[in-house]
Design a protein around this motif. Sequence first.
Motif, PDB file in Angstrom:
ATOM      1  N   GLY A  83       0.783  -1.233   0.000  1.00 55.08           N
ATOM      2  CA  GLY A  83       0.000   0.000   0.000  1.00 55.08           C
ATOM      3  C   GLY A  83       0.809   1.274   0.000  1.00 55.08           C
ATOM      4  O   GLY A  83       0.259   2.340  -0.295  1.00 55.08           O
ATOM      5  N   LEU A  84       2.088   1.190   0.350  1.00 56.70           N
ATOM      6  CA  LEU A  84       2.943   2.380   0.369  1.00 56.70           C
ATOM      7  C   LEU A  84       4.330   1.983  -0.140  1.00 56.70           C
ATOM      8  O   LEU A  84       4.769   0.845   0.063  1.00 56.70           O
ATOM      9  N   THR A  85       5.036   2.941  -0.698  1.00 56.63           N
ATOM     10  CA  THR A  85       6.363   2.673  -1.255  1.00 56.63           C
ATOM     11  C   THR A  85       7.326   1.973  -0.287  1.00 56.63           C
ATOM     12  O   THR A  85       7.949   0.977  -0.665  1.00 56.63           O
ATOM     13  N   ALA A 122       1.687   0.797  -4.445  1.00 55.58           N
ATOM     14  CA  ALA A 122       2.841   1.696  -4.342  1.00 55.58           C
ATOM     15  C   ALA A 122       3.293   2.182  -5.719  1.00 55.58           C
ATOM     16  O   ALA A 122       3.308   1.416  -6.675  1.00 55.58           O
ATOM     17  N   ALA A 123       3.713   3.458  -5.795  1.00 54.07           N
ATOM     18  CA  ALA A 123       3.822   4.101  -7.108  1.00 54.07           C
ATOM     19  C   ALA A 123       5.071   4.956  -7.313  1.00 54.07           C
ATOM     20  O   ALA A 123       5.094   5.806  -8.199  1.00 54.07           O
ATOM     21  N   THR A 124       6.123   4.744  -6.508  1.00 49.91           N
ATOM     22  CA  THR A 124       7.389   5.417  -6.805  1.00 49.91           C
ATOM     23  C   THR A 124       8.038   4.712  -7.993  1.00 49.91           C
ATOM     24  O   THR A 124       8.043   3.479  -8.054  1.00 49.91           O
ATOM     25  N   PHE A 135       0.581   2.289 -11.004  1.00 49.01           N
ATOM     26  CA  PHE A 135       0.981   3.439 -11.834  1.00 49.01           C
ATOM     27  C   PHE A 135       2.273   3.980 -11.259  1.00 49.01           C
ATOM     28  O   PHE A 135       2.787   3.451 -10.268  1.00 49.01           O
ATOM     29  N   LEU A 148       4.177   7.897 -10.239  1.00 46.60           N
ATOM     30  CA  LEU A 148       3.930   9.345 -10.112  1.00 46.60           C
ATOM     31  C   LEU A 148       4.480  10.136 -11.292  1.00 46.60           C
ATOM     32  O   LEU A 148       3.818  11.067 -11.773  1.00 46.60           O
ATOM     33  N   TYR A 159       8.192  11.787   0.715  1.00 44.96           N
ATOM     34  CA  TYR A 159       8.770  10.438   0.529  1.00 44.96           C
ATOM     35  C   TYR A 159       8.692  10.117  -0.960  1.00 44.96           C
ATOM     36  O   TYR A 159       8.233  10.947  -1.751  1.00 44.96           O
ATOM     37  N   PRO A 200       7.026   8.776  -3.635  1.00 39.19           N
ATOM     38  CA  PRO A 200       6.107   9.218  -4.683  1.00 39.19           C
ATOM     39  C   PRO A 200       5.965  10.747  -4.742  1.00 39.19           C
ATOM     40  O   PRO A 200       5.811  11.317  -5.834  1.00 39.19           O
ATOM     41  N   PHE A 211       0.490  16.668  -4.559  1.00 37.08           N
ATOM     42  CA  PHE A 211       0.389  15.209  -4.472  1.00 37.08           C
ATOM     43  C   PHE A 211       0.332  14.825  -3.001  1.00 37.08           C
ATOM     44  O   PHE A 211       1.176  15.267  -2.201  1.00 37.08           O
ATOM     45  N   PRO A 214      -0.725  10.999  -0.700  1.00 38.65           N
ATOM     46  CA  PRO A 214      -1.165   9.621  -0.903  1.00 38.65           C
ATOM     47  C   PRO A 214      -2.654   9.446  -0.597  1.00 38.65           C
ATOM     48  O   PRO A 214      -3.238  10.233   0.146  1.00 38.65           O
ATOM     49  N   SER A 215      -3.229   8.420  -1.175  1.00 38.32           N
ATOM     50  CA  SER A 215      -4.629   8.089  -0.993  1.00 38.32           C
ATOM     51  C   SER A 215      -4.994   8.099   0.495  1.00 38.32           C
ATOM     52  O   SER A 215      -4.289   7.513   1.309  1.00 38.32           O
ATOM     53  N   ASP A 269      -4.599  11.356  -6.976  1.00 38.24           N
ATOM     54  CA  ASP A 269      -4.555  10.816  -5.610  1.00 38.24           C
ATOM     55  C   ASP A 269      -5.280  11.729  -4.626  1.00 38.24           C
ATOM     56  O   ASP A 269      -5.821  11.275  -3.625  1.00 38.24           O
ATOM     57  N   PHE A 298      -8.711   4.176  -7.565  1.00 29.52           N
ATOM     58  CA  PHE A 298      -7.600   3.664  -8.386  1.00 29.52           C
ATOM     59  C   PHE A 298      -6.883   2.493  -7.726  1.00 29.52           C
ATOM     60  O   PHE A 298      -6.272   1.675  -8.413  1.00 29.52           O
ATOM     61  N   MET A 299      -6.962   2.377  -6.403  1.00 32.85           N
ATOM     62  CA  MET A 299      -6.359   1.244  -5.720  1.00 32.85           C
ATOM     63  C   MET A 299      -7.157  -0.033  -6.026  1.00 32.85           C
ATOM     64  O   MET A 299      -6.580  -1.100  -6.267  1.00 32.85           O
TER      65      MET A 299
HETATM   66  C1  DHB Z   1       1.727   5.732  -2.792  1.00 29.47           C
HETATM   67  C2  DHB Z   1       0.650   5.599  -1.949  1.00 29.47           C
HETATM   68  C3  DHB Z   1      -0.561   6.167  -2.296  1.00 29.47           C
HETATM   69  O1  DHB Z   1      -1.627   6.057  -1.481  1.00 29.47           O
HETATM   70  C4  DHB Z   1      -0.702   6.876  -3.485  1.00 29.47           C
HETATM   71  O2  DHB Z   1      -1.891   7.430  -3.772  1.00 29.47           O
HETATM   72  C5  DHB Z   1       0.378   7.003  -4.330  1.00 29.47           C
HETATM   73  C6  DHB Z   1       1.602   6.430  -3.986  1.00 29.47           C
HETATM   74  C7  DHB Z   1       3.043   5.143  -2.419  1.00 29.47           C
HETATM   75  O3  DHB Z   1       3.350   5.087  -1.228  1.00 29.47           O
HETATM   76  O4  DHB Z   1       3.783   4.724  -3.325  1.00 29.47           O
END
Ligand code: DHB
Length: 367
Positions: free
Chosen positions: A80-82, A104-106, A121, A123, A149, A151, A201, A203-204, A231, A280-281
Amino acid sequence: FAEAKPFKIGFILPMTGQSASTGRQEEAAIKLYMAQNGSTVAGRKIEVIVKDDGGVADQTRRIAQELVVNDKVDVLAGFGLTPLALATAPIATQSKTPMVVTAAATSIITEQSPYIVRTSFTLPQVSIGIAEWAAKNKIRKVVTLVTDYGPGIDAEKFFKSQFQLNGGQIVAEIRSPLRSPDFAPFLQKVRDAQPDALFVFLPSGQGAAFMKQFAERGLDKAGIKLIATGDVLDDDQLNDMGDVALGVVNSHHYSAAHPSALNKKFVTDFQAANKFRPNFMAVAAYDGMRVIYKALEATKGQGGGEALLGAMKGQIFESPRGQVLIDAQTRDIVQDVYIRKVERKDGQLWNVEFDVQKSVKDPGKAK
Ligand code: DHB
């Protein structure tokens, strides 16, 4: 005959804590995918194990180890997170277990293990479109505000370079903490800088709190336009944001208002089973299940880390978001990015798509 062994998918998700909405959305999408597609693939019973890491990387790492060693999962998924994806990458490599990143989207995540495949996806992918839109729409001076952090730093960097390339100016760059941010002091700084627009930006899960403070601080009344990645205008929270969200232009790869027949069915079925709209998740988890099912099918139920990975690479299919491809070289997702505007339709708020960049590869990957 001996019963074929079940095929195990270990989803590690934040079901509690600050990112719990990501876990809730993804779990609902996994259930929907299985309700629509059955729970047997090529003779193998599919067993999904959902584990809560609370959004804490040490927990993710420990759970991933247990899933691999004790449960002997065939695939790891979620993240759920980078930092949670980064903590698990070495375990995927060592155990040769495919790791499907559905949140996670980095940009760099897919480069941390050759066993990672991503269905969410990046960022950089979604930040360039809004930068171009802003430059073309009389926005000259921008302040950026991102979560401090991976993303957020990707969003800041790629928004900035594209906006500057198109003649725009960045007058301040602000970063807010990931844990329990208070946006008020940052918003005061933005007011003082008097930009044409604020690019955000977060996070969700943080969008609604931010939008509330944006309105309370009177930034909308001060003539500062808000632009963002999707997001911030997350479908999970959008409908409760109220008038402050109306007209906000943002870019992203999925809107629950995407006008395809496939998405209309996805949203209708999702809402029939849950009391909330998919975001989007949810779509990334739904597509992650698709990628895993099709890979198992391609191996005729045999599975195996290398074989599954090989069958995940290059998949092309229609997602509720539109046409997507798992790039065989990068194992990252190639998809359309939409420019959207928040509008009220039939009493509800939606991200209405009005422009599109087709088949965008992650611009963050080394050329
Ligand atoms: C990340 C988490 C998110 O909730 C989001 O919307 C985009 C990126 C992340 O931690 O990579």
